[in-house]
Scaffold this active site. Sequence first.
Site: not given
Ligand SMILES: [Zn+2]
Length: 434
Positions: A79, A109, A143-144, A170, A408
């Site tokens: 995601d 990301d 995850e977000e 990760d 982001h």
């Molecule tokens: Zn991330």
Amino acid sequence: MDGAIARRLSEAIRCKTVTPDALGGADFYEFDKLRRCLEAAYPRVHASLSRETVEGYSLLYHWKGSRPKNAIALLAHQDVVPASESGWKHPPFEGEIAEGYVWGRGAIDMKCQLICILEACEALLAEGFQPENDVYLVFGHNEESVRDTGAQSIAQMLEERGVQLSLVLDEGSHYCEFGENSAAFLAVCEKGYADIRLSCVSSGGHASIPGKHTALGRVCRAVAALEKNPMPARLKEPVAGMLKAATWLLPRPHRAFAKMGLFPGLCVRALAKTDKGAALVRTTMAATMANGSDLPNVLPDLAEAVLNCRIAPWDTLDGLLAHMRRVVNDPRVEIEAVKSTPPTPVSDMSSAAYALVAKEAQKLYPSAAIAPYIMLAATDSRFFHRICPCVIRFSPFKSMARDVKTMHAQNERVSIESLGEAAGFFRGVITGNG
Ligand SMILES: [Zn+2]
């Protein structure tokens, strides 16, 4: 080769897998589209590894090794955070390839990592490689989101099956440049999280007869006292190890001390001079929300403030609350945690798994210091400490030294040359895991 990886990343970016709770619900069609896109791009992976779907859209791949020891898990989330279409040089969900970069939401990301992990596996399968140890690929789908459950469910499933991992890798820290110096930071723990509410009740009344302190005045006084008296700064692992490996993070006179582990107090004070440095050596408290009365001429009958705190691995929530109560020293101000997660354990830096990741990182960045690090934000890997003594958060993309600020944000991008290097890094980790 890099061009082909860039094209596959571009296709993944065109699947608009915005995280489920953003904008009032996910478009799960886009997650299905990404799954089909991965199936088409990596036929060998999908023929040779078993794949399970968890919570509908999280994916767990299992590449069985010839002996069930030292299994590893490579993580990436599918995601992405939302992106407004305006203000981008290249549209966020077109995956345009231009100027030596792949552009779009998720480029950094973290679809780059997802794709490069699969690239490494596909290339190894094409060569007939068979891993000695099991390899798991864990691709969460939320995850977000506030409700980050996909990877957590997978970690639970693995634990229930009795799986023990020797390495979990990760997203997280990365390669950084500091003038003539550079470092690859391997994050070996994550700070904890706590929202702590300070509140004070009073009987209210007219603001023309306020008395000495209003409820809001007491809460503000408490916040001011806490800003003046932060939690103590300490030089503990992994920050002590970080300073040993990258002494140049400190002013010149302190470097020899850091190298020899002398005068930790001096080194801590030097590091804590910057905001980022301070966040590495102590539990932080940030006053973020406050409210009192609804009208200017009415005394508040309830005033409150929220402090967003990030708990260092050597501190605890109870220790933090005790510190706050001692500093505030006002029985009328109640202090309580409304939400909290403890810090993770610190991964075993003397393990073979850590040495393997450090070796591969050094290959990628020959002149960089390879240094342990504290992750200040949260990742999916925090759910895996229970089944793995060595959880490392590291994104092996050289491009991040400059492009991490697009994460982001607008114009998210990853350099094409970083992609082949990262695939090589994952290949090294899989083949080097004996
Ligand atoms: Zn991330």
